[in-house]
Scaffold this active site. Structure first.
Site, PDB file in Angstrom:
ATOM      1  N   LYS A 299     -74.292  15.395  57.692  1.00 32.06           N
ATOM      2  CA  LYS A 299     -73.694  14.217  57.065  1.00 32.06           C
ATOM      3  C   LYS A 299     -74.729  13.174  56.690  1.00 32.06           C
ATOM      4  O   LYS A 299     -74.556  12.453  55.708  1.00 32.06           O
ATOM      5  CB  LYS A 299     -72.636  13.596  57.990  1.00 32.06           C
ATOM      6  CG  LYS A 299     -71.360  14.426  58.073  1.00 32.06           C
ATOM      7  CD  LYS A 299     -70.214  13.614  58.640  1.00 32.06           C
ATOM      8  CE  LYS A 299     -68.938  14.436  58.705  1.00 32.06           C
ATOM      9  NZ  LYS A 299     -67.858  13.732  59.397  1.00 32.06           N
TER      10      LYS A 299
ATOM     11  N   LYS B  17     -61.413  20.169  53.132  1.00 31.27           N
ATOM     12  CA  LYS B  17     -60.867  19.029  52.404  1.00 31.27           C
ATOM     13  C   LYS B  17     -61.909  18.394  51.508  1.00 31.27           C
ATOM     14  O   LYS B  17     -61.584  17.645  50.604  1.00 31.27           O
ATOM     15  CB  LYS B  17     -60.229  17.998  53.331  1.00 31.27           C
ATOM     16  CG  LYS B  17     -60.837  17.804  54.685  1.00 31.27           C
ATOM     17  CD  LYS B  17     -59.929  16.887  55.516  1.00 31.27           C
ATOM     18  CE  LYS B  17     -60.408  16.762  56.955  1.00 31.27           C
ATOM     19  NZ  LYS B  17     -59.475  16.016  57.795  1.00 31.27           N
TER      20      LYS B  17
ATOM     21  N   LYS C 110     -65.464  28.054  54.100  1.00 34.84           N
ATOM     22  CA  LYS C 110     -64.217  27.645  54.766  1.00 34.84           C
ATOM     23  C   LYS C 110     -63.344  26.829  53.824  1.00 34.84           C
ATOM     24  O   LYS C 110     -63.866  26.084  53.002  1.00 34.84           O
ATOM     25  CB  LYS C 110     -64.555  26.737  55.967  1.00 34.84           C
ATOM     26  CG  LYS C 110     -64.422  27.442  57.282  1.00 34.84           C
ATOM     27  CD  LYS C 110     -64.836  26.615  58.477  1.00 34.84           C
ATOM     28  CE  LYS C 110     -64.305  25.204  58.577  1.00 34.84           C
ATOM     29  NZ  LYS C 110     -64.585  24.566  59.881  1.00 34.84           N
TER      30      LYS C 110
END
Ligand code: TRP
Length: 333
Positions: free
Chosen positions: A112, A198, A195
């Site tokens: 991140k 979102k 995967k």
């Protein structure tokens, strides 16, 4: 047995969150003697840029998804993390025991923060300490999380034992991870190696819990596949990630094994399998979507549920924070 888990109110939940996590949380409510706490981790959501004007609604939406997905707020506490001040308080106490070196090795932080680490916020760095506080504050024994959160859970275990050793107290409980999603690892509809997520750019890559029947049908119809018909054995799917993903979804949604699904569809083309998958997904998701919309249409009721959940959570968390402070030698005020 006390079970705690949480999801961030960062965006809409999708089929991967439902099959990989929420559905397990629902089942855990039936464990004899288990007390379940399901938190919407809004304090975690502000560690990345977010829209303040939307945070409350995003929190309600996740709570609505929990309940629509089958969490019973009479049995389980459903609440917002920020409504329980003890999470932030305990985080500070634990932060004095969290080693920078360990936090620097957290892969989620590295991902991140990206290249520009100098500009990453302290909150993003301390994210795993807040997560440890979420867990230890309830003396949770079991924490259902995805594989990607294992490292964070390890830190929580580490902090529990560091605290107990340093203060010579059998205070915090070492939480056990329940690694979930092994049975139903749901991948992107566009790329079977990623995967379902979102944050993926294309909305076509995921089925959101708020998607209507037409949208679900369109997404499955356009899902990437290969030209071969479905195989007879599940291990033949290993080299065919997109085919494997659709079969996995079918199996999970119908509570059957992949072998069982293949016994029905072996030799048949995707032009036949996909419509069956559409019907199944629509049938299973429609009640969840409509219950969610109902809850979101009555925010007063939803807020009552969240307030009650927060009361229950505070009743556990408050005394644990006080006890922790007593052990650490604070003035008793
Ligand atoms: N970090 C978790 C995730 O992204 C969310 C989370 C925050 C959590 N606090 C938690 C999960 C406590 C389990 C227990 O999935």
């Amino acid at each position: 047995m006390r079970i705690l888990s949480g999801m961030q109110p960062t965006s809409h939940l999708h089929l991967g969150n439902y099959l990989g996590a929420l559905r397990n949380w629902v089942k855990l409510q039936d464990e004899p003697g288990a007390e379940c706490l399901y938190c919407v981790v809004d304090l975690h959501a502000i560690t990345v840029p977010y829209d303040a004007g939307h945070l409350t609604d995003a929190t309600r939406e996740i709570a609505a998804a929990y309940i629509a997905g089958g969490i019973d707020p009479e049995r389980s506490a459903v609440f917002a993390q920020s409504a329980v001040p003890g999470h932030s308080q305990l985080m500070w106490l634990l932060s004095t025991m969290a080693q920078l070196g360990k936090l620097e090795r957290m892969t989620q932080f590295k991902d991140k923060a990206g290249k520009n680490r100098e500009r990453a916020g302290l909150g993003l760095f301390a994210y795993p300490v807040l997560m440890a506080a979420d867990i230890l504050i309830y003396k949770a024994t079991h924490v259902p999380v995805g594989e990607d959160q294992k490292q964070h859970l390890e830190l929580a275990r580490d902090l529990a034992s560091t605290f107990n050793t340093r203060y010579g107290a059998e205070h915090f409980i070492q939480p056990e991870p329940f690694i979930q999603g092994e049975g139903a690892r749901v991948m992107s509809l566009r790329d079977g190696s990623q995967k379902m997520s979102k944050s993926a750019d294309s909305d076509m890559s995921r089925i959101n819990l708020t998607d209507d029947a037409d949208t679900i049908a369109k997404k499955i119809r356009k899902a990437k596949t290969d030209p071969e018909p479905l195989p007879a054995a599940a291990d033949e799917l290993d080299a065919r990630p997109e085919a494997k993903n659709l079969v996995t979804i079918y199996a999970a949604m119908s509570d059957r094994t992949k072998a069982d699904v293949l016994a029905e569809f072996a030799g048949r083309p995707f032009s036949e399998f996909k419509p069956a998958l559409v019907d199944l997904c629509v049938e299973r998701l429609a009640p969840i979507t409509s219950r969610m919309n109902e809850l979101l249409g009555d925010t007063a009721e939803l807020d009552r549920i969240l307030a009650k959940g927060a009361d229950r959570a505070r009743a556990i968390a408050g005394p644990v924070v006080r006890e922790t402070m007593d052990i650490m030698g604070f003035w008793k005020g």
